[in-house]
Write a protein that holds these residues in place. Structure first.
Motif, PDB file in Angstrom:
ATOM      1  N   ALA A 233       0.671  -1.397  -0.102  1.00  0.00           N
ATOM      2  CA  ALA A 233       0.187   0.048   0.622  1.00  0.00           C
ATOM      3  C   ALA A 233       0.580   0.860   0.031  1.00  0.00           C
ATOM      4  O   ALA A 233       0.854   2.513  -0.652  1.00  0.00           O
ATOM      5  CB  ALA A 233      -0.687   0.092   1.150  1.00  0.00           C
ATOM      6  N   THR A 234       1.900   1.186   0.646  1.00  0.00           N
ATOM      7  CA  THR A 234       2.610   2.341   1.115  1.00  0.00           C
ATOM      8  C   THR A 234       3.784   2.262  -1.021  1.00  0.00           C
ATOM      9  O   THR A 234       3.513   4.227  -1.128  1.00  0.00           O
ATOM     10  CB  THR A 234       3.792   2.102   1.593  1.00  0.00           C
ATOM     11  N   ARG A 236       2.848   1.889  -3.568  1.00  0.00           N
ATOM     12  CA  ARG A 236       1.556   2.207  -4.384  1.00  0.00           C
ATOM     13  C   ARG A 236       1.275   3.425  -4.499  1.00  0.00           C
ATOM     14  O   ARG A 236       0.835   4.372  -5.444  1.00  0.00           O
ATOM     15  CB  ARG A 236       0.522   1.172  -4.053  1.00  0.00           C
ATOM     16  N   SER A 237       1.334   3.996  -2.636  1.00  0.00           N
ATOM     17  CA  SER A 237       0.897   5.788  -2.973  1.00  0.00           C
ATOM     18  C   SER A 237       2.563   6.084  -3.486  1.00  0.00           C
ATOM     19  O   SER A 237       1.898   7.436  -3.517  1.00  0.00           O
ATOM     20  CB  SER A 237       1.003   5.419  -1.282  1.00  0.00           C
ATOM     21  N   HIS A 238       2.966   5.495  -3.450  1.00  0.00           N
ATOM     22  CA  HIS A 238       4.755   6.247  -4.138  1.00  0.00           C
ATOM     23  C   HIS A 238       4.892   5.915  -5.610  1.00  0.00           C
ATOM     24  O   HIS A 238       5.571   6.880  -5.723  1.00  0.00           O
ATOM     25  CB  HIS A 238       5.835   5.727  -3.128  1.00  0.00           C
ATOM     26  N   THR A 244       7.343  -2.183  -5.453  1.00  0.00           N
ATOM     27  CA  THR A 244       6.027  -2.476  -5.514  1.00  0.00           C
ATOM     28  C   THR A 244       6.451  -3.889  -5.647  1.00  0.00           C
ATOM     29  O   THR A 244       5.367  -5.436  -5.232  1.00  0.00           O
ATOM     30  CB  THR A 244       5.197  -2.713  -6.245  1.00  0.00           C
TER      31      THR A 244
END
Length: 276
Positions: A233-234, A236-238, A244
């Motif tokens: 999730a982290t 993906r947010s970046h 990933t």
């Protein structure tokens, strides 16, 4: 085990009834390892070709992914996350698998239990895991409990159906022999029921273990729990594709290690029992 003596000549016949011109491989483990390495090399080549053809914004290269993996491990981020996912996956698989295994054996031995339980577990198996994640978030809130519950409810029907079919497929002649010789119930379970379950349970265990890791990571992504899902999730947010893919590769490595440590000994035991 006087009631089972008649089955022993069959086992001896299977071990000796090998054509003279057929030679067994002296080291089958080496051949398996060799072909496994070849498959991994082909996968790596396909990955690198895809990275070159599609570009780093679609598929990062092996070098970028490797550097991201090293960074995650060296920085100390990967260790706790992998441990959390391992606990969620194995804990849920163990809890759900134990329930499914016990009820599957009982359902195979007792007709009413099997008739009542089969449609329930079939419905559970057909329910998408994402639905269980949403329900678990509503029931337990965000955190590891949602991931563990989702894994358990996913693994239980897999082991139940395998155990049910394994018990139902046992040799009726041996079951009748055990009844005629009045074998104790515990001896019937250990000498008649459980050995016949190996061919059904081992594929089911491998499937349940793989599904446990996939479902655990998915639940972690949606619930915000610690683990590989949180790292994904982290990343993906970046918009960090290399990180990933690094998380995905690390999760697969942990899955393969868990499979080798937990299921490989069982596969070896089954092979030795078959050749004996």
């Amino acid at each position: 085990m006087a009631w089972a003596d008649r089955s022993r000549p069959v086992a001896r016949l299977r071990a000796k009834d090998v054509p003279l011109g057929v030679k067994r491989s002296r080291d089958p483990a080496f051949a398996v390892a060799l072909w496994t390495a070849a498959g991994l090399c082909l996968l790596a080549l396909a990955w690198q070709w895809g990275a070159m053809a599609l570009g780093p914004f679609v598929l990062p290269s092996l070098q970028d992914t490797g550097q991201a993996m090293v960074h995650l491990v060296v920085s100390g981020v990967a260790g706790p996350a992998l441990l959390a996912t391992l606990v969620h996956a194995l804990g849920g698989c163990l809890a759900g698998g134990a329930v499914g295994l016990v009820l599957g054996i009982a359902g195979g031995l007792v007709l009413p239990v099997g008739a009542m339980s089969r449609p329930v577990f079939t419905a559970l198996l057909g329910t998408p895991p994402i639905a269980w994640v949403v329900l678990a978030l509503l029931w337990f809130g965000p955190g590891g409990a949602a991931a563990g519950f989702t894994v358990a409810i996913t693994a239980a029907p897999i082991l139940f159906l395998a155990a049910l079919e394994g018990v139902a497929s046992r040799d009726p002649a041996l079951a009748e022999m055990a009844r005629l010789y009045r074998a104790p119930p515990l001896q019937r379970l250990t000498d008649l029921v459980l050995p016949g379950l190996a061919d059904f349970l081992l594929p089911a265990l491998a499937t349940a273990l793989a599904f446990s890791f996939k479902v655990a990571v998915m639940a972690e992504v949606l619930s915000g729990a610690d683990g590989v899902g949180g790292g994904l999730a982290t990343a993906r947010s970046h918009f960090d594709l290399a990180a990933t893919m690094a998380w995905i590769v690390l999760a697969v490595i942990v899955l393969l290690v868990a499979d080798a440590l937990l299921l490989a000994p069982l596969r070896g035991w089954r092979s030795s029992r078959t050749e004996a």
